[in-house]
Scaffold this motif. Sequence first.
Motif, PDB file in Angstrom:
ATOM      1  N   THR A 165       0.838  -1.197   0.000  1.00 45.34           N
ATOM      2  CA  THR A 165       0.000   0.000   0.000  1.00 45.34           C
ATOM      3  C   THR A 165       0.880   1.257   0.000  1.00 45.34           C
ATOM      4  O   THR A 165       1.743   1.410   0.870  1.00 45.34           O
ATOM      5  N   PRO A 166       0.704   2.139  -0.975  1.00 45.20           N
ATOM      6  CA  PRO A 166       1.617   3.283  -1.144  1.00 45.20           C
ATOM      7  C   PRO A 166       1.603   4.282   0.003  1.00 45.20           C
ATOM      8  O   PRO A 166       2.558   5.034   0.167  1.00 45.20           O
ATOM      9  N   THR A 167       0.527   4.330   0.782  1.00 45.75           N
ATOM     10  CA  THR A 167       0.431   5.320   1.861  1.00 45.75           C
ATOM     11  C   THR A 167       1.053   4.826   3.166  1.00 45.75           C
ATOM     12  O   THR A 167       1.151   5.587   4.131  1.00 45.75           O
ATOM     13  N   MET A 168       1.501   3.589   3.203  1.00 43.43           N
ATOM     14  CA  MET A 168       2.050   3.035   4.449  1.00 43.43           C
ATOM     15  C   MET A 168       3.473   3.536   4.679  1.00 43.43           C
ATOM     16  O   MET A 168       4.241   3.754   3.744  1.00 43.43           O
ATOM     17  N   ASN A 169       3.814   3.701   5.953  1.00 44.24           N
ATOM     18  CA  ASN A 169       5.148   4.112   6.353  1.00 44.24           C
ATOM     19  C   ASN A 169       6.047   2.879   6.427  1.00 44.24           C
ATOM     20  O   ASN A 169       5.890   2.043   7.317  1.00 44.24           O
ATOM     21  N   CYS A 170       6.982   2.773   5.506  1.00 37.91           N
ATOM     22  CA  CYS A 170       7.794   1.554   5.409  1.00 37.91           C
ATOM     23  C   CYS A 170       8.770   1.400   6.578  1.00 37.91           C
ATOM     24  O   CYS A 170       9.123   0.275   6.939  1.00 37.91           O
ATOM     25  N   ASN A 171       9.198   2.497   7.173  1.00 34.64           N
ATOM     26  CA  ASN A 171      10.066   2.391   8.346  1.00 34.64           C
ATOM     27  C   ASN A 171       9.314   1.781   9.521  1.00 34.64           C
ATOM     28  O   ASN A 171       9.854   0.929  10.245  1.00 34.64           O
ATOM     29  N   GLU A 172       8.060   2.203   9.708  1.00 32.38           N
ATOM     30  CA  GLU A 172       7.250   1.628  10.778  1.00 32.38           C
ATOM     31  C   GLU A 172       6.923   0.167  10.481  1.00 32.38           C
ATOM     32  O   GLU A 172       6.920  -0.673  11.390  1.00 32.38           O
ATOM     33  N   LEU A 173       6.646  -0.142   9.213  1.00 29.06           N
ATOM     34  CA  LEU A 173       6.367  -1.527   8.841  1.00 29.06           C
ATOM     35  C   LEU A 173       7.578  -2.417   9.103  1.00 29.06           C
ATOM     36  O   LEU A 173       7.439  -3.547   9.570  1.00 29.06           O
ATOM     37  N   ALA A 174       8.768  -1.904   8.801  1.00 35.94           N
ATOM     38  CA  ALA A 174       9.992  -2.683   9.020  1.00 35.94           C
ATOM     39  C   ALA A 174      10.199  -2.951  10.506  1.00 35.94           C
ATOM     40  O   ALA A 174      10.631  -4.042  10.900  1.00 35.94           O
ATOM     41  N   GLU A 175       9.893  -1.965  11.341  1.00 38.99           N
ATOM     42  CA  GLU A 175       9.996  -2.173  12.786  1.00 38.99           C
ATOM     43  C   GLU A 175       9.013  -3.253  13.237  1.00 38.99           C
ATOM     44  O   GLU A 175       9.357  -4.138  14.026  1.00 38.99           O
ATOM     45  N   GLN A 176       7.790  -3.190  12.725  1.00 40.96           N
ATOM     46  CA  GLN A 176       6.794  -4.208  13.059  1.00 40.96           C
ATOM     47  C   GLN A 176       7.243  -5.593  12.591  1.00 40.96           C
ATOM     48  O   GLN A 176       6.998  -6.600  13.266  1.00 40.96           O
ATOM     49  N   PHE A 177       7.894  -5.629  11.441  1.00 35.08           N
ATOM     50  CA  PHE A 177       8.370  -6.912  10.927  1.00 35.08           C
ATOM     51  C   PHE A 177       9.315  -7.569  11.918  1.00 35.08           C
ATOM     52  O   PHE A 177       9.173  -8.750  12.232  1.00 35.08           O
ATOM     53  N   TRP A 178      10.299  -6.813  12.441  1.00 33.84           N
ATOM     54  CA  TRP A 178      11.287  -7.419  13.326  1.00 33.84           C
ATOM     55  C   TRP A 178      10.716  -7.746  14.694  1.00 33.84           C
ATOM     56  O   TRP A 178      11.125  -8.722  15.328  1.00 33.84           O
ATOM     57  N   ILE A 179       9.755  -6.954  15.143  1.00 32.12           N
ATOM     58  CA  ILE A 179       9.092  -7.290  16.409  1.00 32.12           C
ATOM     59  C   ILE A 179       8.364  -8.626  16.270  1.00 32.12           C
ATOM     60  O   ILE A 179       8.485  -9.524  17.115  1.00 32.12           O
ATOM     61  N   GLY A 180       7.623  -8.764  15.190  1.00 31.42           N
ATOM     62  CA  GLY A 180       6.900 -10.021  14.964  1.00 31.42           C
ATOM     63  C   GLY A 180       7.821 -11.181  14.640  1.00 31.42           C
ATOM     64  O   GLY A 180       7.572 -12.326  15.044  1.00 31.42           O
ATOM     65  N   TRP A 181       8.906 -10.888  13.932  1.00 33.51           N
ATOM     66  CA  TRP A 181       9.849 -11.931  13.531  1.00 33.51           C
ATOM     67  C   TRP A 181      10.455 -12.633  14.744  1.00 33.51           C
ATOM     68  O   TRP A 181      10.511 -13.862  14.793  1.00 33.51           O
ATOM     69  N   GLU A 182      10.915 -11.860  15.717  1.00 38.28           N
ATOM     70  CA  GLU A 182      11.556 -12.461  16.884  1.00 38.28           C
ATOM     71  C   GLU A 182      10.563 -13.330  17.654  1.00 38.28           C
ATOM     72  O   GLU A 182      10.925 -14.405  18.156  1.00 38.28           O
ATOM     73  N   GLY A 183       9.322 -12.890  17.742  1.00 33.46           N
ATOM     74  CA  GLY A 183       8.312 -13.709  18.410  1.00 33.46           C
ATOM     75  C   GLY A 183       8.047 -15.005  17.660  1.00 33.46           C
ATOM     76  O   GLY A 183       7.896 -16.075  18.278  1.00 33.46           O
ATOM     77  N   ALA A 184       8.015 -14.926  16.336  1.00 37.94           N
ATOM     78  CA  ALA A 184       7.777 -16.122  15.526  1.00 37.94           C
ATOM     79  C   ALA A 184       8.937 -17.103  15.642  1.00 37.94           C
ATOM     80  O   ALA A 184       8.738 -18.326  15.686  1.00 37.94           O
ATOM     81  N   ILE A 185      10.168 -16.581  15.690  1.00 30.35           N
ATOM     82  CA  ILE A 185      11.345 -17.443  15.854  1.00 30.35           C
ATOM     83  C   ILE A 185      11.265 -18.197  17.172  1.00 30.35           C
ATOM     84  O   ILE A 185      11.489 -19.424  17.234  1.00 30.35           O
ATOM     85  N   ASN A 186      10.946 -17.497  18.250  1.00 35.70           N
ATOM     86  CA  ASN A 186      10.868 -18.147  19.556  1.00 35.70           C
ATOM     87  C   ASN A 186       9.763 -19.188  19.611  1.00 35.70           C
ATOM     88  O   ASN A 186       9.935 -20.267  20.192  1.00 35.70           O
ATOM     89  N   ARG A 187       8.627 -18.895  18.989  1.00 33.64           N
ATOM     90  CA  ARG A 187       7.527 -19.871  18.995  1.00 33.64           C
ATOM     91  C   ARG A 187       7.888 -21.099  18.159  1.00 33.64           C
ATOM     92  O   ARG A 187       7.539 -22.226  18.520  1.00 33.64           O
ATOM     93  N   SER A 188       8.602 -20.894  17.059  1.00 35.00           N
ATOM     94  CA  SER A 188       9.028 -22.022  16.237  1.00 35.00           C
ATOM     95  C   SER A 188       9.985 -22.931  17.011  1.00 35.00           C
ATOM     96  O   SER A 188       9.910 -24.161  16.921  1.00 35.00           O
TER      97      SER A 188
END
Length: 216
Positions: A165-188
């Motif tokens: 989506t062109p209106t999304m803030n990619c820096n904020e999305l990238a931060e959300q990605f890593w927050i979710g990523w670490e949680g997914a790694i631990n659950r795996s």
Amino acid sequence: MTENITPPRRGRPPKRRAGTDDTRALLIRSGLELLTEQGFVASGLDPILKRVGVPKGSFYYYFDSKEAFGLEVLAAYDRYFAAKLDKHLSSDTLPPLQRLQAFVEDAKQGMIRHDFRRGCLVGNLEQEVAYLPERFRPRLLSIYQHWQSKVAACLVASQQTGDVTPTMNCNELAEQFWIGWEGAINRSRLIRDTQPLDRFLNHFIQLISPTHQTPV
């Protein structure tokens, strides 16, 4: 004429086939293997040294302290992981968003290869940050910002192809990605399955997709 003999440095190990730099690199690699499994607080020096064959009394010839060693291991992990991100996210063989998917797939295969024993070193240390020397905190934050910038650049490129989506803030999305990523790694690691990584990525892509609609 009497030959001048310089006394050996205290704690200096006997000469080895590998040079000092090689032994230091082997210690860092051994630390990477153990710390990605157990974290910093629970990891003792003995198993790290045993893998390399370095006497315990010689450790401080290579590193001033366990803290200094941990920071060196963290720096090595950052270099390794940043190179992995560049390999996937900067590739010209796939559209930008598919590059992010390729990175996740590579991570999944790595977890399977190591039987889910190893996690993300940065994520491991983040969980221990209250018990770590204070110098670790700014270093961990700096690494996350570095990684986030790489994902943000990939997402900006994905906006240009119409996949984000062109209106999304990619820096904020990238931060959300890593927050979710670490949680997914631990659950795996917990359930010994890559399903949490798949679910996380699918949800993230749906969230950023122009066709995403919020359920009523």
